[in-house]
Design an enzyme around this catalytic site. Structure first.
Site, PDB file in Angstrom:
ATOM      1  N   ARG A 215     -15.209  51.184  17.281  1.00 42.26           N
ATOM      2  CA  ARG A 215     -16.660  51.268  17.451  1.00 42.26           C
ATOM      3  C   ARG A 215     -17.154  50.173  18.382  1.00 42.26           C
ATOM      4  O   ARG A 215     -16.729  49.025  18.274  1.00 42.26           O
ATOM      5  CB  ARG A 215     -17.357  51.112  16.101  1.00 42.26           C
ATOM      6  CG  ARG A 215     -18.850  50.937  16.222  1.00 42.26           C
ATOM      7  CD  ARG A 215     -19.548  50.990  14.891  1.00 42.26           C
ATOM      8  NE  ARG A 215     -19.399  49.776  14.094  1.00 42.26           N
ATOM      9  CZ  ARG A 215     -20.156  48.693  14.229  1.00 42.26           C
ATOM     10  NH1 ARG A 215     -21.084  48.626  15.166  1.00 42.26           N
ATOM     11  NH2 ARG A 215     -19.966  47.649  13.437  1.00 42.26           N
TER      12      ARG A 215
ATOM     13  N   GLY B 238     -28.854  54.470   0.144  1.00 45.22           N
ATOM     14  CA  GLY B 238     -30.141  54.151   0.769  1.00 45.22           C
ATOM     15  C   GLY B 238     -30.020  53.085   1.834  1.00 45.22           C
ATOM     16  O   GLY B 238     -30.881  52.231   1.969  1.00 45.22           O
TER      17      GLY B 238
ATOM     18  N   ARG C  29     -14.140  45.083  20.649  1.00 47.68           N
ATOM     19  CA  ARG C  29     -13.695  44.250  19.526  1.00 47.68           C
ATOM     20  C   ARG C  29     -12.196  44.275  19.294  1.00 47.68           C
ATOM     21  O   ARG C  29     -11.598  43.234  19.029  1.00 47.68           O
ATOM     22  CB  ARG C  29     -14.411  44.714  18.259  1.00 47.68           C
ATOM     23  CG  ARG C  29     -15.874  44.414  18.380  1.00 47.68           C
ATOM     24  CD  ARG C  29     -16.687  44.954  17.264  1.00 47.68           C
ATOM     25  NE  ARG C  29     -18.053  44.489  17.450  1.00 47.68           N
ATOM     26  CZ  ARG C  29     -19.060  44.846  16.692  1.00 47.68           C
ATOM     27  NH1 ARG C  29     -18.863  45.675  15.681  1.00 47.68           N
ATOM     28  NH2 ARG C  29     -20.257  44.373  16.915  1.00 47.68           N
TER      29      ARG C  29
HETATM   30  C1  LIG Z   1     -22.266  41.569   8.837  1.00 47.98           C
HETATM   31  C2  LIG Z   1     -22.434  42.859   9.568  1.00 47.98           C
HETATM   32  C3  LIG Z   1     -23.183  42.924  10.732  1.00 47.98           C
HETATM   33  C4  LIG Z   1     -23.357  44.131  11.406  1.00 47.98           C
HETATM   34  N1  LIG Z   1     -24.100  44.148  12.551  1.00 47.98           N
HETATM   35  C5  LIG Z   1     -24.300  45.328  13.192  1.00 47.98           C
HETATM   36  C6  LIG Z   1     -25.106  45.395  14.368  1.00 47.98           C
HETATM   37  O1  LIG Z   1     -25.630  44.392  14.835  1.00 47.98           O
HETATM   38  N2  LIG Z   1     -25.280  46.578  14.970  1.00 47.98           N
HETATM   39  C7  LIG Z   1     -24.720  47.724  14.480  1.00 47.98           C
HETATM   40  O2  LIG Z   1     -24.946  48.775  15.064  1.00 47.98           O
HETATM   41  N3  LIG Z   1     -23.974  47.696  13.344  1.00 47.98           N
HETATM   42  C8  LIG Z   1     -23.743  46.527  12.711  1.00 47.98           C
HETATM   43  N4  LIG Z   1     -22.966  46.497  11.562  1.00 47.98           N
HETATM   44  C9  LIG Z   1     -22.510  47.758  10.967  1.00 47.98           C
HETATM   45  C10 LIG Z   1     -23.638  48.399  10.186  1.00 47.98           C
HETATM   46  O3  LIG Z   1     -24.423  47.410   9.569  1.00 47.98           O
HETATM   47  C11 LIG Z   1     -23.178  49.348   9.102  1.00 47.98           C
HETATM   48  O4  LIG Z   1     -22.190  50.173   9.591  1.00 47.98           O
HETATM   49  C12 LIG Z   1     -24.330  50.218   8.620  1.00 47.98           C
HETATM   50  O5  LIG Z   1     -25.385  49.404   8.194  1.00 47.98           O
HETATM   51  C13 LIG Z   1     -23.924  51.171   7.524  1.00 47.98           C
HETATM   52  O6  LIG Z   1     -25.078  51.827   7.059  1.00 47.98           O
HETATM   53  P1  LIG Z   1     -25.000  53.025   6.043  1.00 47.98           P
HETATM   54  O7  LIG Z   1     -26.359  53.583   5.939  1.00 47.98           O
HETATM   55  O8  LIG Z   1     -23.914  53.937   6.453  1.00 47.98           O
HETATM   56  O9  LIG Z   1     -24.537  52.372   4.686  1.00 47.98           O
HETATM   57  P2  LIG Z   1     -25.024  51.083   3.860  1.00 47.98           P
HETATM   58  O10 LIG Z   1     -26.130  50.356   4.488  1.00 47.98           O
HETATM   59  O11 LIG Z   1     -23.784  50.357   3.522  1.00 47.98           O
HETATM   60  O12 LIG Z   1     -25.612  51.705   2.564  1.00 47.98           O
HETATM   61  C14 LIG Z   1     -24.810  52.309   1.594  1.00 47.98           C
HETATM   62  C15 LIG Z   1     -25.712  52.763   0.492  1.00 47.98           C
HETATM   63  O13 LIG Z   1     -24.970  53.553  -0.405  1.00 47.98           O
HETATM   64  C16 LIG Z   1     -25.200  53.124  -1.726  1.00 47.98           C
HETATM   65  N5  LIG Z   1     -24.003  53.493  -2.475  1.00 47.98           N
HETATM   66  C17 LIG Z   1     -22.706  53.199  -2.195  1.00 47.98           C
HETATM   67  N6  LIG Z   1     -21.902  53.769  -3.101  1.00 47.98           N
HETATM   68  C18 LIG Z   1     -22.689  54.457  -3.954  1.00 47.98           C
HETATM   69  C19 LIG Z   1     -22.451  55.259  -5.106  1.00 47.98           C
HETATM   70  N7  LIG Z   1     -21.220  55.507  -5.552  1.00 47.98           N
HETATM   71  N8  LIG Z   1     -23.519  55.771  -5.761  1.00 47.98           N
HETATM   72  C20 LIG Z   1     -24.789  55.531  -5.330  1.00 47.98           C
HETATM   73  N9  LIG Z   1     -25.062  54.793  -4.237  1.00 47.98           N
HETATM   74  C21 LIG Z   1     -24.029  54.271  -3.573  1.00 47.98           C
HETATM   75  C22 LIG Z   1     -25.515  51.668  -1.630  1.00 47.98           C
HETATM   76  O14 LIG Z   1     -26.257  51.238  -2.740  1.00 47.98           O
HETATM   77  C23 LIG Z   1     -26.331  51.655  -0.342  1.00 47.98           C
HETATM   78  O15 LIG Z   1     -27.661  51.991  -0.601  1.00 47.98           O
HETATM   79  C24 LIG Z   1     -22.764  45.285  10.903  1.00 47.98           C
HETATM   80  C25 LIG Z   1     -22.007  45.232   9.740  1.00 47.98           C
HETATM   81  C26 LIG Z   1     -21.811  44.031   9.094  1.00 47.98           C
HETATM   82  C27 LIG Z   1     -20.913  43.971   7.917  1.00 47.98           C
END
Ligand SMILES: Cc1cc2nc3c(=O)[nH]c(=O)nc-3n(C[C@H](O)[C@H](O)[C@H](O)COP(=O)(O)OP(=O)(O)OC[C@H]3O[C@@H](n4cnc5c(N)ncnc54)[C@H](O)[C@@H]3O)c2cc1C
Ligand code: SF4
Ligand code: FES
Lengths: 255, 593
Positions: free
Chosen positions: B399, B12, B298
């Site tokens: 990226r 999520g 980066r």
């Molecule tokens: C400190 C930081 C700053 C950043 N700043 C930027 C920015 O300014 N701009 C930008 O574009 N990107 C940025 N990024 C990158 C970006 O934030 C992430 O790549 C992105 O938020 C990932 O989103 P997602 O939806 O793929 O996963 P996530 O937001 O990581 O969500 C993963 C979800 O999966 C769930 N999950 C995981 N494993 C399981 C499992 N086995 N069973 C059930 N649920 C599970 C978790 O509970 C969570 O809900 C940043 C990253 C970091 C670390």
């Protein structure tokens, strides 16, 4: 206090929601720059208590480790705060003692050890419809223009991390009043201020009137002092209090 | 077709919630699984902003320019068509987020404000202070809460995905998940699954990622037959605050708003940073990369800092650290635009970055690699889709900042409708679709783990894994080191069999859940080091001093890892990259191109 070789940690533990609670003591080498979440990881890697007995790792909630996900609220030296931003060096200075106590938040059901069930906040957010009811996600062009001043007023409210500390410290947040708590009221204000979100304004105000609503607030102002994200909570409560009152009058007149 | 299609979304964060919204809106039923309450997902950490070529600054920015910057920044390894589609969708995504009430910063006229980010010369990044990810995640979370209130979405928060349920034809028919409180194992039927489980920083021990970013779900799928692609491409962010427990990010927005990276010209200079005059400071990025300056991509900035510290021996006080300085920028601008990140520094380090330069060093940040997907976001397992950081698409070998949030939403918006479409047309399953069998497999695994009488502590094994991976598989890679890392991981896998859980209870047992994740982390770590070892070239984030050039002839290819069950090891094959829109050209940020 001169920082010694070791630090002592006393943790209030509980195996299941119905089990009795007890205190377990740990001692570990002092290192500069520790925070409470890394203390808990250290215990997980070395689950032995002060009596030298093998024990289990501590259950607690955490995720971001930088005070933005709102997971890790607990009572640290008796005070509700975030474990990831609670630095051991500062805690030792604060109490002039080498012992730190940890306990779960007291107003939410304990799941296990330091983990509690805070889903009530998410339920409350549903009640006040804390969202903008957009027509759909298809491309409808840009949203309305918005003066930077509105953004600057809304932004601090949208920083709420749902940690529930404002609820924990509020004398009115208890099973007698069923008070929704400051966070929900602040979110209702946030969405009432949004140009499109305001279409649900009246419904939000009605949801906040009556038992458990805004009238339960006793103006203790603990919330605004404890909030780790410095939300302008007392201002939000008084603004919403006024709007709820006006709405009640309107509803009365138009009945 | 009588039944309403049921889709399971795992995760999520931004990607998962985007998928959920599209499916619910189109009338599908969704079960949403997440380890943490979705509002606490890792996406909340994103600071700097989200890219889209809205061109509101009169610079002539365009979707084409965004597309080119992304492909060039990714060193031509990304399949181009999805990137092109994402860049084209960018402006409408920003408009939508704005309509959802995201408090984006504004210009005096009331329009969206944009800042600069790395790897581009345009102001292309929309932002909400320095907590953009938090604001976007909340906006989507609120929309999902609305659908939940309307009973179109059921949330399973505090449940961990363990595996998919596959029928005899290898088609996905559901998932197996574990309730992290009761430790109950259960299978859930569905017509399609979308995996949006984020990054895998935990494999490196300390990173900028959140605690649950273990890559465990992706690894489980890989072990069940999904391809894992480009695993060796791990982004090390140039500016993180070294810490005991994690490396806290200092967002690129600090440089986007004018922050400068430097070290004293004299390595023995003991003066406080603030009192060192301009002439005695070495702004090495500005010197080496005059056109992009502090805003080179980066991988380039990270290698430059690494070089200054380890080759020139110029780290501050001999430590692996350089200055990131915003103290020359006026207070009001800092407060309006990047207060959130400066607070993090102040809170965790104790110094005030308005006054003194921050001390930073590169830290593991993001995985460009992930589950292999086609242009519809489907993996090679029928019925399993992936989106967000968990998939391999869009970012190629590196990226660009602020492109991830966009790719997460694009991925979710693409996977959601495609999964729904697939679900409407998939042939009905026979019997239980393999559910009972999968449940038994997982139960047996749990039993073994709980009753093991070994001596190894999972958290200690994890620390060793992190140290090895950080040493051998991050900024600079040598084949000898990568082979050493592989041997070490194999050793850890052996020792894993001798694991002993301090906690054998069946209630909210976090060491147990962690031990399960660790098993998967070890398998994924092998994919990362194997891919890195075989790729004898340097491209984007992957850098080998022994092979310093990009080699398009041999390696303009997607790395695809398949799990070889018999040997319990990755098997690597290569696939051509879609380069139909922009022909590859040399990537040189030190000269004007
Ligand atoms: C400190 C930081 C700053 C950043 N700043 C930027 C920015 O300014 N701009 C930008 O574009 N990107 C940025 N990024 C990158 C970006 O934030 C992430 O790549 C992105 O938020 C990932 O989103 P997602 O939806 O793929 O996963 P996530 O937001 O990581 O969500 C993963 C979800 O999966 C769930 N999950 C995981 N494993 C399981 C499992 N086995 N069973 C059930 N649920 C599970 C978790 O509970 C969570 O809900 C940043 C990253 C970091 C670390
Ligand atoms: S208002 Fe403050 S204290 Fe209350 S939940 Fe939000 S962030 Fe926490
Ligand atoms: S772990 Fe996220 S707020 Fe502490």
């Amino acid at each position: 206090m001169a920082k010694g070789q070791t630090i002592k940690v006393e943790i209030k533990r509980q195996a299941t929601p119905d089990a009795p609670s007890y205190t377990e003591k740990f001692e570990m080498p002092y290192r500069p720059g520790l925070n409470i979440t890394s203390v808990l990881v250290e215990i997980a890697a070395n689950p032995v208590n002060t009596e030298g007995k093998e024990t289990s790792a501590i259950t607690y909630d955490s995720n971001c480790l930088e005070e933005i996900c709102g997971s890790c609220a607990m009572l640290i030296n008796g005070k509700a705060r975030m474990a990831c931003s609670a630095l051991v060096d500062r805690l030792l200075d604060e109490t002039k003692s080498d012992t730190i106590t940890l306990a779960p938040l007291s107003k939410f059901p304990v799941v296990r050890d330091l983990a509690v069930d805070r889903s009530v906040l998410f339920e409350n957010l549903k009640k006040v419809q804390a969202w903008v009811p957009i027509d759909g996600t298809y491309d409808l062009g840009p949203g309305p223009k918005q003066a930077p001043q509105i953004q600057e007023e809304r932004y601090p409210l949208s920083n709420c991390i749902s940690c529930t500390i404002c609820m924990e410290v509020c004398p009115q947040f208890n099973t007698q009043t069923n008070f929704v708590g400051a966070a929900t009221i602040a979110q209702a204000k946030l969405f009432n201020m949004d140009p499109s979100g305001s279409v649900l304004k009246e419904e939000r105000l009605r949801a906040l009137s009556g038992d458990g609503g805004i009238q339960e607030c006793g103006f203790a102002q603990n919330c605004v002092q404890a909030c780790p994200k410095q939300l302008p909570l007392t201002e939000a409560i008084s603004d919403m209090g006024r709007d709820v009152f006006i709405q009640k009058v309107k509803d009365f007149v138009s009945r | 077709m009588a039944h309403t299609p049921k889709i399971i979304v795992v995760g999520g964060g931004l990607a998962g919630l985007s998928a959920v919204i599209k499916i619910a809106e189109a009338g599908g039923n969704v079960d949403l699984f997440s380890i943490v309450p979705v509002k606490r997902s890792h996406s909340v950490c994103a600071q700097g902003g989200i890219n889209s070529a809205k061109n509101l600054k009169g610079e002539g920015d365009s979707v084409e320019a965004h597309f080119d910057d992304t492909i060039y920044g990714g060193d031509f390894l990304a399949n181009q068509t999805p990137v092109r589609n994402m860049c084209a969708m960018g402006p409408s995504i920003i408009d939508l987020l704005d309509r959802m009430g995201v408090p984006f910063n504004r210009t005096p006229e009331g329009l969206l404000d944009f800042r600069r980010f790395g790897g581009t010369l345009y102001h292309r990044t929309a932002f909400a202070g320095a907590t953009t990810g938090q604001q976007l995640l909340y906006a989507l979370d609120e929309q999902v809460r609305r659908f939940e209130a309307e009973h179109k979405v059921v949330k399973y928060e505090g449940w961990e995905f363990l595996s998919i349920v596959k029928d005899e034809a290898g088609v996905c028919r559901g998932i197996c998940a574990m309730d992290l409180r009761t430790m109950e194992l259960r299978t859930f039927p569905c017509d399609a699954v979308i995996i949006c489980t984020g990054g895998n920083g935990a494999i490196f021990g300390k990173s900028t990622n959140s605690v649950v970013c273990t890559g465990s779900a992706q690894s489980a799928l890989y072990q069940q037959g999904a391809f894992y692609a480009n695993g060796e491409f791990i982004q090390v962010h140039p500016t993180a605050i070294p810490g005991e427990d994690k490396l806290r990010l200092m967002s690129e927005s600090a440089r986007g708003e004018g922050g400068r990276v430097w070290v004293p010209k004299d390595r023995n200079d003991k003066r406080p940073a603030k009192s060192i005059p301009e002439g005695d400071r070495w702004y090495f990025l500005e010197e080496w990369y005059p056109k992009y300056g502090n805003l080179v991509p980066r991988d380039v900035a990270t290698r430059a800092i690494h070089k200054v510290v380890y080759e020139h021996g110029m780290g501050i006080d001999g430590q692996p650290m350089v200055y990131l300085d915003v103290s020359h920028i006026d207070r009001h601008t800092l407060e309006r635009k990047i207060e959130g990140i400066l607070e993090i520094y102040e809170k965790f380090v104790g110094d005030d970055p308005h006054e003194v330069p921050m001390k930073i060093f590169p830290g593991v940040h993001y995985t460009m690699g992930g589950l292999w997907v086609d242009a519809n976001q489907m993996t090679n397992i029928p019925g399993v889709y992936a989106a967000g950081e968990a998939d391999c698409s869009i970012h190629g070998a590196n990226r660009l900042g602020a492109n991830s949030l966009l790719s997460c939403i694009y991925g979710g918006f693409t996977a959601g409708p495609n999964a729904l479409n697939y679900a409407k047309n998939v042939a009905a399953q026979k019997g239980d679709g393999g559910a009972a069998k999968e449940l038994v497999r997982q139960m047996e695994y749990n039993n073994v783990l709980l009753h093991n009488q070994g001596t190894e502590n999972p958290f200690k094994l994890w620390r060793e894994l992190g140290e090895t991976m950080t040493r051998h598989a991050t900024i600079i890679r040598y084949n000898s080191g990568l082979r050493e890392a592989e041997q070490k991981i194999i050793e850890l896998q052996e020792r894993y069999r001798n694991i002993n859980l301090s906690d054998k209870s069946q209630w909210a047992n976090t060491s147990f859940a962690f031990a399960r994740q660790l098993y998967n982390m070890l398998h994924l770590a092998r994919v990362i080091v194997k891919g890195a070892e075989l790729r004898d070239e340097s491209r984007g984030a992957h850098y080998k001093p022994d092979f310093p050039e990009r080699n398009d002839e041999k390696f303009l290819k997607t790395t695809k890892a398949a799990f070889d069950e018999a040997n319990q090891a990755p098997q690597i094959t290569w696939e051509d990259v879609d380069i139909q829109w922009i022909p590859p050209r040399p990537r040189r940020y030190d000269i004007a191109s």
